[in-house]
Design a protein around this motif. Structure first.
Motif, PDB file in Angstrom:
ATOM      1  N   THR A 121       0.836  -1.205   0.000  1.00  0.00           N
ATOM      2  CA  THR A 121       0.000   0.000   0.000  1.00  0.00           C
ATOM      3  C   THR A 121       0.866   1.249   0.000  1.00  0.00           C
ATOM      4  OG1 THR A 121      -1.737  -1.192   1.172  1.00  0.00           O
ATOM      5  CG2 THR A 121      -1.852   1.201   1.224  1.00  0.00           C
ATOM      6  N   TRP A 122       1.922   1.251   0.790  1.00  0.00           N
ATOM      7  CA  TRP A 122       2.826   2.399   0.799  1.00  0.00           C
ATOM      8  C   TRP A 122       3.495   2.584  -0.564  1.00  0.00           C
ATOM      9  CZ3 TRP A 122       5.653   1.320   6.072  1.00  0.00           C
ATOM     10  CH2 TRP A 122       4.774   1.582   7.117  1.00  0.00           C
ATOM     11  N   LEU A 123       3.878   1.471  -1.201  1.00  0.00           N
ATOM     12  CA  LEU A 123       4.488   1.579  -2.526  1.00  0.00           C
ATOM     13  C   LEU A 123       3.497   2.123  -3.553  1.00  0.00           C
ATOM     14  CD1 LEU A 123       6.728  -1.587  -2.922  1.00  0.00           C
ATOM     15  CD2 LEU A 123       7.459   0.790  -2.815  1.00  0.00           C
ATOM     16  N   VAL A 124       2.249   1.748  -3.438  1.00  0.00           N
ATOM     17  CA  VAL A 124       1.232   2.293  -4.338  1.00  0.00           C
ATOM     18  C   VAL A 124       1.142   3.806  -4.148  1.00  0.00           C
ATOM     19  CG1 VAL A 124      -1.239   2.357  -4.863  1.00  0.00           C
ATOM     20  CG2 VAL A 124      -0.097   0.158  -4.550  1.00  0.00           C
ATOM     21  N   LEU A 125       1.153   4.256  -2.909  1.00  0.00           N
ATOM     22  CA  LEU A 125       1.106   5.690  -2.634  1.00  0.00           C
ATOM     23  C   LEU A 125       2.355   6.415  -3.161  1.00  0.00           C
ATOM     24  CD1 LEU A 125      -0.302   5.646   1.010  1.00  0.00           C
ATOM     25  CD2 LEU A 125      -1.512   6.352  -1.064  1.00  0.00           C
ATOM     26  N   ALA A 126       3.475   5.719  -3.144  1.00  0.00           N
ATOM     27  CA  ALA A 126       4.747   6.321  -3.560  1.00  0.00           C
ATOM     28  C   ALA A 126       5.100   6.001  -5.013  1.00  0.00           C
ATOM     29  CB  ALA A 126       5.865   5.834  -2.633  1.00  0.00           C
ATOM     30  N   TRP A 127       4.109   5.645  -5.810  1.00  0.00           N
ATOM     31  CA  TRP A 127       4.370   5.167  -7.165  1.00  0.00           C
ATOM     32  C   TRP A 127       5.224   6.122  -7.995  1.00  0.00           C
ATOM     33  CZ3 TRP A 127       2.898   7.593 -11.670  1.00  0.00           C
ATOM     34  CH2 TRP A 127       2.002   8.654 -11.541  1.00  0.00           C
ATOM     35  N   LYS A 128       5.114   7.430  -7.762  1.00  0.00           N
ATOM     36  CA  LYS A 128       5.861   8.395  -8.572  1.00  0.00           C
ATOM     37  C   LYS A 128       7.366   8.310  -8.357  1.00  0.00           C
ATOM     38  CE  LYS A 128       3.307  11.763  -7.016  1.00  0.00           C
ATOM     39  NZ  LYS A 128       2.766  13.109  -6.729  1.00  0.00           N
ATOM     40  N   VAL A 129       7.789   7.935  -7.151  1.00  0.00           N
ATOM     41  CA  VAL A 129       9.217   7.909  -6.853  1.00  0.00           C
ATOM     42  C   VAL A 129       9.730   6.521  -6.468  1.00  0.00           C
ATOM     43  CG1 VAL A 129       9.354  10.332  -6.208  1.00  0.00           C
ATOM     44  CG2 VAL A 129       8.846   8.635  -4.461  1.00  0.00           C
ATOM     45  N   ALA A 130       8.841   5.569  -6.219  1.00  0.00           N
ATOM     46  CA  ALA A 130       9.265   4.242  -5.739  1.00  0.00           C
ATOM     47  C   ALA A 130      10.121   3.497  -6.751  1.00  0.00           C
ATOM     48  CB  ALA A 130       8.046   3.403  -5.350  1.00  0.00           C
ATOM     49  N   GLY A 131       9.936   3.746  -8.018  1.00  0.00           N
ATOM     50  CA  GLY A 131      10.729   3.071  -9.039  1.00  0.00           C
ATOM     51  C   GLY A 131      11.814   3.947  -9.640  1.00  0.00           C
ATOM     52  N   TYR A 132      12.131   5.060  -8.967  1.00  0.00           N
ATOM     53  CA  TYR A 132      13.142   5.980  -9.490  1.00  0.00           C
ATOM     54  C   TYR A 132      14.487   5.289  -9.670  1.00  0.00           C
ATOM     55  CZ  TYR A 132      15.958  10.214  -9.974  1.00  0.00           C
ATOM     56  OH  TYR A 132      16.813  11.176 -10.430  1.00  0.00           O
ATOM     57  N   TYR A 133      14.872   4.438  -8.703  1.00  0.00           N
ATOM     58  CA  TYR A 133      16.084   3.633  -8.864  1.00  0.00           C
ATOM     59  C   TYR A 133      15.674   2.306  -9.480  1.00  0.00           C
ATOM     60  CZ  TYR A 133      18.338   7.094  -5.933  1.00  0.00           C
ATOM     61  OH  TYR A 133      18.821   8.274  -5.420  1.00  0.00           O
ATOM     62  N   GLY A 134      15.197   2.382 -10.671  1.00  0.00           N
ATOM     63  CA  GLY A 134      14.714   1.219 -11.415  1.00  0.00           C
ATOM     64  C   GLY A 134      14.287   1.672 -12.806  1.00  0.00           C
ATOM     65  N   LEU A 135      13.563   0.811 -13.488  1.00  0.00           N
ATOM     66  CA  LEU A 135      13.168   1.111 -14.870  1.00  0.00           C
ATOM     67  C   LEU A 135      12.079   2.177 -14.977  1.00  0.00           C
ATOM     68  CD1 LEU A 135      13.308  -2.494 -16.358  1.00  0.00           C
ATOM     69  CD2 LEU A 135      15.014  -0.669 -16.525  1.00  0.00           C
ATOM     70  N   ASP A 136      11.356   2.427 -13.898  1.00  0.00           N
ATOM     71  CA  ASP A 136      10.333   3.475 -13.922  1.00  0.00           C
ATOM     72  C   ASP A 136      10.923   4.849 -14.193  1.00  0.00           C
ATOM     73  OD1 ASP A 136       8.132   1.879 -13.561  1.00  0.00           O
ATOM     74  OD2 ASP A 136       7.896   2.319 -11.427  1.00  0.00           O
ATOM     75  N   ARG A 137      12.169   5.034 -13.861  1.00  0.00           N
ATOM     76  CA  ARG A 137      12.831   6.322 -14.084  1.00  0.00           C
ATOM     77  C   ARG A 137      12.750   6.714 -15.557  1.00  0.00           C
ATOM     78  NH1 ARG A 137      18.694   7.596 -11.570  1.00  0.00           N
ATOM     79  NH2 ARG A 137      18.796   9.805 -12.039  1.00  0.00           N
ATOM     80  N   TRP A 138      12.774   5.712 -16.439  1.00  0.00           N
ATOM     81  CA  TRP A 138      12.685   5.957 -17.875  1.00  0.00           C
ATOM     82  C   TRP A 138      11.305   5.601 -18.431  1.00  0.00           C
ATOM     83  CZ3 TRP A 138      16.866   3.649 -15.472  1.00  0.00           C
ATOM     84  CH2 TRP A 138      18.014   4.433 -15.422  1.00  0.00           C
ATOM     85  N   ALA A 139      10.667   4.593 -17.859  1.00  0.00           N
ATOM     86  CA  ALA A 139       9.381   4.130 -18.387  1.00  0.00           C
ATOM     87  C   ALA A 139       8.258   5.134 -18.133  1.00  0.00           C
ATOM     88  CB  ALA A 139       9.016   2.771 -17.786  1.00  0.00           C
ATOM     89  N   LEU A 140       8.173   5.677 -16.924  1.00  0.00           N
ATOM     90  CA  LEU A 140       7.061   6.581 -16.610  1.00  0.00           C
ATOM     91  C   LEU A 140       7.055   7.847 -17.470  1.00  0.00           C
ATOM     92  CD1 LEU A 140       6.671   6.221 -12.731  1.00  0.00           C
ATOM     93  CD2 LEU A 140       5.375   5.112 -14.555  1.00  0.00           C
ATOM     94  N   PRO A 141       8.202   8.500 -17.701  1.00  0.00           N
ATOM     95  CA  PRO A 141       8.157   9.670 -18.597  1.00  0.00           C
ATOM     96  C   PRO A 141       7.753   9.301 -20.028  1.00  0.00           C
ATOM     97  CG  PRO A 141      10.141   9.746 -17.256  1.00  0.00           C
ATOM     98  CD  PRO A 141       9.504   8.400 -17.030  1.00  0.00           C
ATOM     99  N   LEU A 142       8.124   8.104 -20.472  1.00  0.00           N
ATOM    100  CA  LEU A 142       7.738   7.675 -21.819  1.00  0.00           C
ATOM    101  C   LEU A 142       6.251   7.344 -21.910  1.00  0.00           C
ATOM    102  CD1 LEU A 142      10.733   5.389 -22.847  1.00  0.00           C
ATOM    103  CD2 LEU A 142      10.133   7.610 -23.790  1.00  0.00           C
ATOM    104  N   LEU A 143       5.724   6.691 -20.883  1.00  0.00           N
ATOM    105  CA  LEU A 143       4.324   6.279 -20.893  1.00  0.00           C
ATOM    106  C   LEU A 143       3.374   7.417 -20.565  1.00  0.00           C
ATOM    107  CD1 LEU A 143       4.671   2.850 -19.056  1.00  0.00           C
ATOM    108  CD2 LEU A 143       4.305   3.231 -21.506  1.00  0.00           C
ATOM    109  N   GLY A 144       3.826   8.354 -19.751  1.00  0.00           N
ATOM    110  CA  GLY A 144       2.953   9.428 -19.302  1.00  0.00           C
ATOM    111  C   GLY A 144       1.975   8.905 -18.261  1.00  0.00           C
TER     112      GLY A 144
END
Length: 183
Positions: free
Chosen positions: A145-168
């Motif tokens: 639940t905490w990770l869901v709340l932190a979705w914007k930054v939880a994957g910053y040290y991971g592939l989300d750092r590049w995937a989220l800006p591409l996906l929007g």
């Protein structure tokens, strides 16, 4: 207060830091790796085990559901769901649980679609809790639940750092200029 007027309540500094600031990403990395390891090891045991995806696929789900149906603390609506939906489709649910756990673990470890992976991990934890299984499920549910709340930054040290800006995001459409827009 006028109806329809938007009121913006400022976010407190602690939640802003934890859920919107990339400086907190190292905290979520630790939580992500712990949860990811828990899910991937549970999923791997199931994917490689005969009672989940092998020649006896569905046997473990049937045993789990039968045990849950014997417990008095299982809510009647959930018992009906287990009896009428899960038990007749134990083989399908067996594959869904085994590969779902593995995919949630991979998503969390890689930091790819972290919020979505954590959400589905939490859904599985709640399902196990509704069936009367405690174990580590309450802790894993809280962390998910905490990770869901932190979705914007939880994957910053991971592939989300590049995937989220591409996906929007669903509320932020990408704008593309066409030739007709420029005229």
């Amino acid at each position: 207060m006028a109806r329809g007027k938007e009121i913006i309540i400022p976010e407190n500094p602690v939640s802003r830091f934890l859920f919107s600031n990339t400086n907190s990403a190292w905290i979520w990395l630790i939580v992500r790796l712990y949860l990811g390891y828990a899910w991937i090891t549970a999923g791997w045991k199931k994917v490689t085990g005969p009672a989940w995806t092998g020649e006896n696929a569905g046997a473990a789900v049937q045993g789990f559901v039968s045990g849950a149906l014997e417990k008095e603390e299982v809510a009647s609506w959930y018992a009906a769901f287990l009896q009428n939906a899960v038990l007749p489709n134990a083989k399908v649910f067996s594959f869904m649980v085994a590969y779902g756990e593995l995919l949630v673990g991979l998503g969390l470890i890689l930091g790819l679609l972290t919020g979505i992976a954590a959400f589905f991990g939490g859904v599985m934890n709640v399902s196990f809790l509704f069936a009367g299984t405690l174990s580590t499920n309450p802790l894993l549910f809280v962390l998910a639940t905490w990770l869901v709340l932190a979705w914007k930054v939880a994957g910053y040290y991971g592939l989300d750092r590049w995937a989220l800006p591409l996906l929007g995001t669903p509320w932020q459409r990408k704008v593309t200029n066409t030739k007709s827009d420029l005229n």
